[in-house]
Design an enzyme around this catalytic site. Structure first.
Site, PDB file in Angstrom:
ATOM      1  CD  GLU A  60      -7.268  -4.119   1.267  1.00  0.00           C
ATOM      2  OE1 GLU A  60      -7.610  -4.886   0.472  1.00  0.00           O
ATOM      3  OE2 GLU A  60      -6.822  -2.973   0.972  1.00  0.00           O
ATOM      4  CE1 TYR A 143      -5.678  -6.244  -3.438  1.00  0.00           C
ATOM      5  CE2 TYR A 143      -6.787  -7.039  -1.511  1.00  0.00           C
ATOM      6  CZ  TYR A 143      -6.218  -6.247  -2.378  1.00  0.00           C
ATOM      7  OH  TYR A 143      -6.881  -4.816  -1.929  1.00  0.00           O
ATOM      8  CG  ASP A 161      -7.825  -5.283  -7.106  1.00  0.00           C
ATOM      9  OD1 ASP A 161      -6.914  -4.822  -7.831  1.00  0.00           O
ATOM     10  OD2 ASP A 161      -8.739  -4.931  -6.721  1.00  0.00           O
ATOM     11  CB  CYS A 216     -10.669   0.476 -16.051  1.00  0.00           C
ATOM     12  SG  CYS A 216     -10.001  -0.675 -17.382  1.00  0.00           S
ATOM     13  CB  CYS A 223     -13.029   4.516 -22.700  1.00  0.00           C
ATOM     14  SG  CYS A 223     -12.857   2.668 -22.315  1.00  0.00           S
ATOM     15  CB  CYS A 226      -9.911   6.080 -19.393  1.00  0.00           C
ATOM     16  SG  CYS A 226      -8.201   5.209 -18.763  1.00  0.00           S
ATOM     17  CB  CYS A 232      -6.051   1.634 -23.110  1.00  0.00           C
ATOM     18  SG  CYS A 232      -6.777   0.496 -23.149  1.00  0.00           S
TER      19      CYS A 232
END
Length: 320
Positions: A60, A143, A161, A216, A223, A226, A232
């Site tokens: 991270e 975060y 995030d 995305c 898309c 997706c 969406c």
DNA sequence: GAAACGTGGGT
DNA sequence: TACCCAAGTTT
């Protein structure tokens, strides 16, 4: 099952302004997104069970503003050298800065070293599980604290995030991009759409982040692949282009940051202390060069010795 | 809330 | 080429 305004009214989401009228019911997205993650998640080293909480935390830190592809090799070397927080804490901070290599934002290396020291001193060498204790560590913000608690310990947290913010802006908000800075409304939304069950919530956090990273995306969203294309809000609205002010731009050439980068590169690659002349060679403008060097010293990234000789920090630097 | 903070790859 | 973007945090 298609999202409708009446469904939101039943849950109170629309009434409270959390969701626009055309956004899908959150629970309708959980299954598709989590199933998609099960089939498309990348096999990243910090996702393997053996990574542990320390591996998750190291990843991270490194992934803050740095792409996965560049983190991978450094992560492997880092964990091999410092498999536990105490191993890193036992070395001078300069070693962390050196091992950081060219990942960028080297203050993160210093903060990760500081976090390892704090974990060793305050938590018996184990990465803490509680969000407030994580948040208290240097370099751990909202975060990262949520990410470690969720990914390493399976807890239920809103992990917000840049990927998740973009996914939510599109899926729920019907807009191409989220606001410049994270808003209270985004935090509320993220908490609201979190699945109730703890393990499912943790899975959802990782899945939405991965969806943002692989499908995305900011530039060319895929898309067609997706899992929530038909739900969406942005897609249903015809994928309208971003309206507001232009996105941020960060100049770099000629800035103090570039000078700092060059100076630190010299120190990183040198075996021992470096004479002033070696640093002077990286930038011809003396005022800016001196300002950059002073900044590095003030940040604890560089340690001045006598007679204009410098090295990476060997002791405990200034608190950050 | 804005600005500072590295580096490199993609378009 | 120039600009955009990448698992943010701190001051």
């Amino acid at each position: 099952m298609t999202a409708t305004t009446s469904e939101h009214s039943a849950t109170g989401l629309t009434a409270t302004g959390l969701l626009p009228p055309e956004s899908p019911a959150p629970s309708d997205l959980h299954g598709p997104v989590i199933d998609w993650f099960g089939e498309n998640a990348r096999d990243l080293p910090w996702r393997r069970p053996e990574a542990g909480a320390w591996g998750v935390m190291v990843s991270e830190f490194m992934l803050q503003q740095t792409p996965v592809s560049r983190v991978l090799p450094v992560y492997e070397q880092w964990l091999a050298r410092w498999p536990r927080p105490a191993d890193l804490a036992a070395e001078p901070p300069g070693e962390a800065v050196r091992a950081w290599g060219r990942l960028g934002y080297p203050r993160r290396a210093l903060r990760l070293h500081g976090a390892a020291a704090a974990i060793t001193e305050r938590h018996g060498g184990d990465v803490p599980k509680e969000h407030p204790q994580l948040l208290a560590l240097p370099g751990v913000g909202e975060y990262t604290a949520a990410a470690v608690a969720s990914f390493a310990y399976g807890q239920r947290h809103a992990v917000l995030d840049t990927n998740v913010r973009r996914v939510f802006a599109r899926a729920f908000g019907g807009r191409e991009f989220p606001p410049t800075a994270t808003t209270a409304a985004e935090r509320r939304l993220a908490r609201t759409v979190l699945p109730e069950e703890e393990a499912t919530a943790a899975r959802w956090a990782a899945a939405t982040m991965e969806l943002g990273a692989l499908v995305c995306t900011a530039r060319k969203p895929d898309c067609g692949n997706c899992p929530i294309m038909d739900l969406c809000a942005w897609r249903r609205a015809g994928s309208p282009a971003h309206d507001g002010p232009p996105r941020r731009g960060q100049s770099y050439a000629g800035t103090d940051r570039q000078v700092r980068g060059r100076l630190l590169a010299v120190l990183r690659e040198a075996v021992g202390p470096v004479p002033q002349a070696a640093l002077d060679a990286v930038w011809d403008e003396p005022v800016q060069r001196a300002r950059a060097l002073d900044g590095l010293v003030a940040d604890g990234l560089v340690e001045p010795l006598e007679n204009g000789v410098y090295r990476l920090p060997q002791g405990r630097g200034p608190a950050m």
